[in-house]
Scaffold this motif. Structure first.
Motif, short mmCIF file in Angstrom:
data_model
loop_
_atom_site.label_atom_id
_atom_site.label_comp_id
_atom_site.label_asym_id
_atom_site.label_seq_id
_atom_site.Cartn_x
_atom_site.Cartn_y
_atom_site.Cartn_z
N PHE A 34 0.81 -1.21 0.00
CA PHE A 34 0.00 0.00 0.00
C PHE A 34 0.85 1.26 0.00
N THR A 35 2.07 1.18 0.52
CA THR A 35 2.91 2.38 0.59
C THR A 35 3.56 2.70 -0.75
N ILE A 36 3.61 1.74 -1.68
CA ILE A 36 4.29 1.94 -2.95
C ILE A 36 3.61 3.04 -3.78
N SER A 37 2.30 3.18 -3.62
CA SER A 37 1.57 4.19 -4.39
C SER A 37 1.73 5.60 -3.82
N ALA A 38 2.34 5.71 -2.64
CA ALA A 38 2.50 7.04 -2.03
C ALA A 38 3.50 7.87 -2.82
N PRO A 39 3.18 9.12 -3.15
CA PRO A 39 4.14 9.97 -3.87
C PRO A 39 5.37 10.27 -3.02
N LYS A 40 6.41 10.75 -3.67
CA LYS A 40 7.67 11.01 -2.98
C LYS A 40 7.49 11.93 -1.78
N SER A 41 6.71 13.00 -1.94
CA SER A 41 6.55 13.96 -0.85
C SER A 41 5.88 13.31 0.36
N VAL A 42 4.86 12.50 0.13
CA VAL A 42 4.17 11.83 1.23
C VAL A 42 5.11 10.82 1.89
N GLU A 66 13.52 5.50 -5.19
CA GLU A 66 13.13 4.26 -5.87
C GLU A 66 11.81 3.78 -5.28
N GLY A 67 10.73 4.46 -5.67
CA GLY A 67 9.44 4.22 -5.04
C GLY A 67 8.95 2.79 -5.05
N SER A 68 9.35 2.01 -6.03
CA SER A 68 8.88 0.63 -6.13
C SER A 68 9.84 -0.37 -5.51
N ASN A 69 10.82 0.11 -4.76
CA ASN A 69 11.78 -0.77 -4.10
C ASN A 69 11.08 -1.46 -2.92
N THR A 70 10.61 -2.68 -3.15
CA THR A 70 9.80 -3.38 -2.15
C THR A 70 10.57 -3.64 -0.87
N ALA A 71 11.83 -4.00 -0.99
CA ALA A 71 12.63 -4.30 0.20
C ALA A 71 12.73 -3.08 1.11
N ALA A 72 12.99 -1.91 0.51
CA ALA A 72 13.08 -0.69 1.31
C ALA A 72 11.73 -0.31 1.89
N ARG A 73 10.66 -0.52 1.11
CA ARG A 73 9.31 -0.22 1.60
C ARG A 73 8.94 -1.09 2.80
#
Length: 383
Positions: free
Chosen positions: A176-184, A230-237
Motif C-alpha cells: 500500500f505504501t508503494i503508491s505514495a508519492p515522494k513527498s508523502v 526508488e518508489g517501487s523498491n519493495t525491500a526498502a518499503r
C-alpha cells in the motif's frame, strides 16, 4: 521502577499481509465500517480490501470522507454511518488520518457525542473491534493509544488517549505504501523518525521503548531516501513499514516531546500535513533538546554507527548533522515555500506556544521547555 508495555493484540506484517489477514478479519465481526479517504478509493487500495471482505463474506459500508486533518464533524458523521448501517466492527484503511478517525469513532460509539469531553483523561470505554491497515510508513497510529482530532469550535488539535484505543489488529502490508508519492513518503518517514528520536530522548523512555526506537531509527536512516528515489523498491518499503510500526510502539510506551507538541498547532491553524510540520520543526527542535540530553543523543549516534567518538557533545553533533543532511536530501519545504503567510504566522505564535505547552508533550523533553522557549523557536523556524 516497573514499566508497562502496550502493543496491538496482533500484528500481521510483510508482503501480502492483508491477504493473510483475511480470515482474521472475519473473527472480529460480520459487518464492517471501512473508514478511509477518497485517495484510497482513487488508487484502488479500497478495492483491494473490498475484494477480501467479499471473499470472506463480510458485509461492509465504505466511509471515504476523511481528509488529511480529521475533525470532530467527520468523526460524528462516521459514527452515524456506523449506527445507521448496523455495523459491528471498524476497519481503518489509510494513513494516520483514517486510523485516528476510526479510533475517535469508537469513542463516540460509547455514547458521548462530544470528543472534547475526553481531553486530559485516560479514556476507558467498551468499544467495537478495531482493525488498522496503514498505507503510509509514518504515523504509527496502528500501534498507539492516541488519536489526534481537530476541534472545529476551538481550532485546536485534541490529543485523546487511552489504552483501549490501541487497535486489536494491525495489518502492515508494504504494497500500500508503494503508491505514495515522494513527498508523502518523505514527510511520513520523517514523522516516524520524530517518533523514534523523541521517544528515546523523552523523560518517559524505558528499556523496551528504547529498543524499538533505536531499531526504527536504524531502518529509517538506511531506507527512507531509497523509498523516495526508488518508489517501487519493495525491500526498502518493507523496512520503512516496519520502522513506522516500531516507532509507533516506541512512543506509545514512552512519549513524544517538543516536536510533536509544537507541530500540532501549526497543523491546526495553517493546515500543514502532520508529517510535514514535524519535518519543518525537527532540526531546530532537536538542536534545542540535545542541549539538555547530550548523552542520549550521543548514544543514538553511536548505536547507528554514525560515530565512535567517546565525547558525548561531539557524538551528539554528528547525529544532529545527519538529521540536517537527511532533511536537505528530502527537499523539505520551508514554511514560506509551503505558503504560510509571514504576518499571520507571527501573529499566531503566542497561541501556538500556549497550545503546544497545554498539550503536555513538550514537558516530556528532558531539557525543560517553557512557553517563551517555544515562542523563540517558532520565530526562528519560520523561513
Amino acid at each position: 521502577m516497573a514499566n508497562t508495555f502496550l502493543t496491538p493484540k496482533k500484528i500481521i506484517s510483510g508482503s501480502n499481509a492483508l491477504e493473510t489477514a483475511g480470515s482474521d478479519l472475519k473473527s472480529y465481526g460480520s459487518n464492517a465500517l471501512v473508514v478511509t479517504d477518497a485517495t484510497m478509493v482513487k488508487l484502488g487500495n479500497a478495492a483491494v480490501l473490498e475484494e477480501i471482505l467479499v471473499k470472506e463474506q463480510i458485509a461492509y459500508t465504505l466511509f471515504p470522507e476523511v481528509n488529511f486533518e480529521p475533525n470532530d464533524i467527520v468523526v460524528k458523521q462516521a459514527a452515524e454511518a456506523y449506527r445507521s448501517h448496523n455495523c459491528d466492527f471498524l476497519i481503518a484503511l489509510g494513513g494516520g488520518s483514517p486510523i485516528d478517525t476510526a479510533k475517535a469513532v469508537s469513542i463516540l460509539l460509547a455514547g458521548n457525542d462530544k470528543l472534547s469531553s475526553y481531553m486530559g483523561k485516560v479514556i476507558d470505554i467498551a468499544r467495537p473491534a478495531l482493525i488498522a491497515i496503514p498505507t503510509t510508513a509514518g504515523t504509527g497510529s496502528e500501534a498507539t493509544r492516541f488519536t489526534i482530532i481537530n476541534d472545529t469550535e476551538t481550532t485546536t488539535k485534541m490529543l485523546l488517549s487511552g489504552p483501549c484505543l490501541i487497535p486489536d489488529l494491525a495489518v502492515i502490508d508494504p504494497k500500500f505504501t508503494i503508491s505514495a508519492p515522494k513527498s508523502v513518503t518523505a514527510h511520513t518517514g520523517i514523522d516516524a523518525l520524530c517518533h523514534a528520536i523523541e521517544s528515546y530522548t523523552s523523560r518517559k523512555a524505558q528499556p523496551l521503548s528504547d529498543t524499538f526506537a533505536l531499531s526504527a531509527m536504524d531502518r529509517i536512516f538506511k531506507n527512507l531516501e531509497i523509498c523516495c528515489t526508488e518508489g517501487s523498491n519493495t525491500a526498502a518499503r518493507i523496512q520503512m513499514s516496519l520502522a513506522a510500526l516500531e516507532a509507533g510502539i516506541a512512543f506509545n510506551n514512552s512519549s513524544v516531546t517538543i516536536v510533536h507538541g509544537m507541530s500540532r498547532p501549526i497543523g491546526a491553524l495553517f493546515h500543514v500535513p502532520h508529517g510535514l510540520s514535524n519535518a519543518m520543526l525537527l532540526e531546530k527542535c532537536m538542536q534545542f533538546a540535545a542541549a539538555g540530553a547530550v548523552d542520549r543523543f550521543a548514544e543514538i549516534a553511536r548505536h547507528l554507527s554514525f560515530t565512535a567518538d567517546a565525547d558525548d557533545a561531539a557524538a551528539a553533533q554528528v547525529l544532529l548533522d545527519r538529521i540536517s543532511t537527511l532533511l536537505r536530501n528530502l527537499s523539505i519545504p520551508t514554511m514560506s515555500e509551503f505558503g504560510i503567510d509571514h504576518d499571520a504566522y507571527f501573529a499566531a505564535i503566542d497561541k501556538m506556544a500556549n497550545d503546544a505547552f497545554a498539550s503536555g508533550s513538550p514537558s516530556n523533553t528532558i531539557r525543560e521547555v517553557t512557553v517563551d522557549d517555544m515562542k523563540k523557536l517558532y520565530a526562528e523556524i519560520y523561513r
